[in-house]
Design a protein around this motif. Structure first.
Motif, PDB file in Angstrom:
ATOM      1  N   ASN A   1      -6.917   1.314  -6.443  1.00  0.00           N
ATOM      2  CA  ASN A   1      -6.428  -0.062  -6.420  1.00  0.00           C
ATOM      3  C   ASN A   1      -6.298  -0.569  -7.856  1.00  0.00           C
ATOM      4  O   ASN A   1      -7.301  -0.775  -8.536  1.00  0.00           O
TER       5      ASN A   1
ATOM      6  N   TYR B   1     -13.077  -1.766   1.468  1.00  0.00           N
ATOM      7  CA  TYR B   1     -11.850  -1.416   2.174  1.00  0.00           C
ATOM      8  C   TYR B   1     -12.144  -1.108   3.632  1.00  0.00           C
ATOM      9  O   TYR B   1     -13.225  -0.642   3.966  1.00  0.00           O
TER      10      TYR B   1
ATOM     11  N   THR C   1      -1.904  -0.547  -4.190  1.00  0.00           N
ATOM     12  CA  THR C   1      -2.989   0.383  -3.890  1.00  0.00           C
ATOM     13  C   THR C   1      -2.433   1.690  -3.327  1.00  0.00           C
ATOM     14  O   THR C   1      -1.574   1.682  -2.456  1.00  0.00           O
TER      15      THR C   1
ATOM     16  N   VAL D   1       0.859  -1.180   0.000  1.00  0.00           N
ATOM     17  CA  VAL D   1       0.000   0.000   0.000  1.00  0.00           C
ATOM     18  C   VAL D   1       0.896   1.230   0.000  1.00  0.00           C
ATOM     19  O   VAL D   1       1.859   1.302   0.762  1.00  0.00           O
TER      20      VAL D   1
ATOM     21  N   VAL E   1      -4.686  -1.474   7.034  1.00  0.00           N
ATOM     22  CA  VAL E   1      -5.477  -1.359   5.816  1.00  0.00           C
ATOM     23  C   VAL E   1      -5.925  -2.772   5.475  1.00  0.00           C
ATOM     24  O   VAL E   1      -5.106  -3.691   5.425  1.00  0.00           O
TER      25      VAL E   1
ATOM     26  N   LEU F   1      -4.510  -5.932  -2.317  1.00  0.00           N
ATOM     27  CA  LEU F   1      -4.153  -4.523  -2.129  1.00  0.00           C
ATOM     28  C   LEU F   1      -2.842  -4.127  -2.804  1.00  0.00           C
ATOM     29  O   LEU F   1      -2.496  -2.950  -2.813  1.00  0.00           O
ATOM     30  N   ASN F   2      -2.113  -5.065  -3.373  1.00  0.00           N
ATOM     31  CA  ASN F   2      -0.780  -4.779  -3.913  1.00  0.00           C
ATOM     32  C   ASN F   2      -0.807  -3.612  -4.906  1.00  0.00           C
ATOM     33  O   ASN F   2      -1.500  -3.654  -5.903  1.00  0.00           O
TER      34      ASN F   2
ATOM     35  N   VAL G   1      -9.151  -5.583   3.668  1.00  0.00           N
ATOM     36  CA  VAL G   1     -10.220  -5.876   2.713  1.00  0.00           C
ATOM     37  C   VAL G   1     -11.200  -6.794   3.415  1.00  0.00           C
ATOM     38  O   VAL G   1     -10.802  -7.728   4.103  1.00  0.00           O
TER      39      VAL G   1
ATOM     40  N   ILE H   1      -8.991   5.893  -2.649  1.00  0.00           N
ATOM     41  CA  ILE H   1      -8.235   4.645  -2.759  1.00  0.00           C
ATOM     42  C   ILE H   1      -8.204   4.238  -4.220  1.00  0.00           C
ATOM     43  O   ILE H   1      -9.247   4.065  -4.843  1.00  0.00           O
TER      44      ILE H   1
ATOM     45  N   ASP I   1      -4.739 -10.196   2.624  1.00  0.00           N
ATOM     46  CA  ASP I   1      -5.168  -8.994   1.909  1.00  0.00           C
ATOM     47  C   ASP I   1      -4.083  -8.425   1.003  1.00  0.00           C
ATOM     48  O   ASP I   1      -4.373  -7.599   0.138  1.00  0.00           O
TER      49      ASP I   1
ATOM     50  N   VAL J   1      -0.717  -4.658   6.848  1.00  0.00           N
ATOM     51  CA  VAL J   1      -1.627  -5.337   5.925  1.00  0.00           C
ATOM     52  C   VAL J   1      -1.554  -6.831   6.233  1.00  0.00           C
ATOM     53  O   VAL J   1      -0.464  -7.395   6.339  1.00  0.00           O
TER      54      VAL J   1
END
Length: 120
Positions: A95, A43, A78, A5, A31, A75-76, A33, A93, A71, A67
């Motif tokens: 993503n 999120y 984001t 993130v 952070v 989220l990679n 999901v 956000i 997740d 994280v």
């Protein structure tokens, strides 16, 4: 290795203000999901004091980010930003893994994870 993130400086400043306001200056920002929302995934962000097994941690602009392992792939890459306008301010956000999202922008799906959509 790139950050899971990416936190902008504007977002970090807003988070620091929120940490002071809620007496959470020693906390980390998680952070996450979760299932739900109009599209299936949504999120979550919140203050955290303890790490869980498999958590990924990083520090950006003085904020410690956490994280969960499950997740991280969703989220990679984001990017979390904070935008201020005449109508007020809020977090945005972005993503790159989301292939569809709802109108409000807080619910999404990825190619590999459809989540559990709710009626909105």
């Amino acid at each position: 290795m790139s950050e899971v993130v990416i936190l902008t400086e504007a977002a970090a400043l807003q988070i620091k203000d929120m940490m002071k306001e809620h007496d959470e200056t020693d906390a980390m920002l998680r952070v996450a999901v979760k299932g739900g929302g109009c599209s299936g995934l949504s999120y979550g962000m919140g203050f955290e004091h303890e790490l869980q097994d498999g958590d990924t941690t990083t520090e950006q602009h003085g904020i410690k980010l956490v994280v969960a392992k499950n997740d991280a792939a969703i989220l990679n890459g984001t990017k979390i930003d904070y935008k201020q306008s005449m109508m007020g301010g809020g977090f945005t956000i972005d993503n790159p893994n989301a292939i569809a999202s709802c109108g409000c922008g807080s619910s999404f799906v990825t190619a590999t994870n459809k989540g559990t959509p709710e009626n909105c």
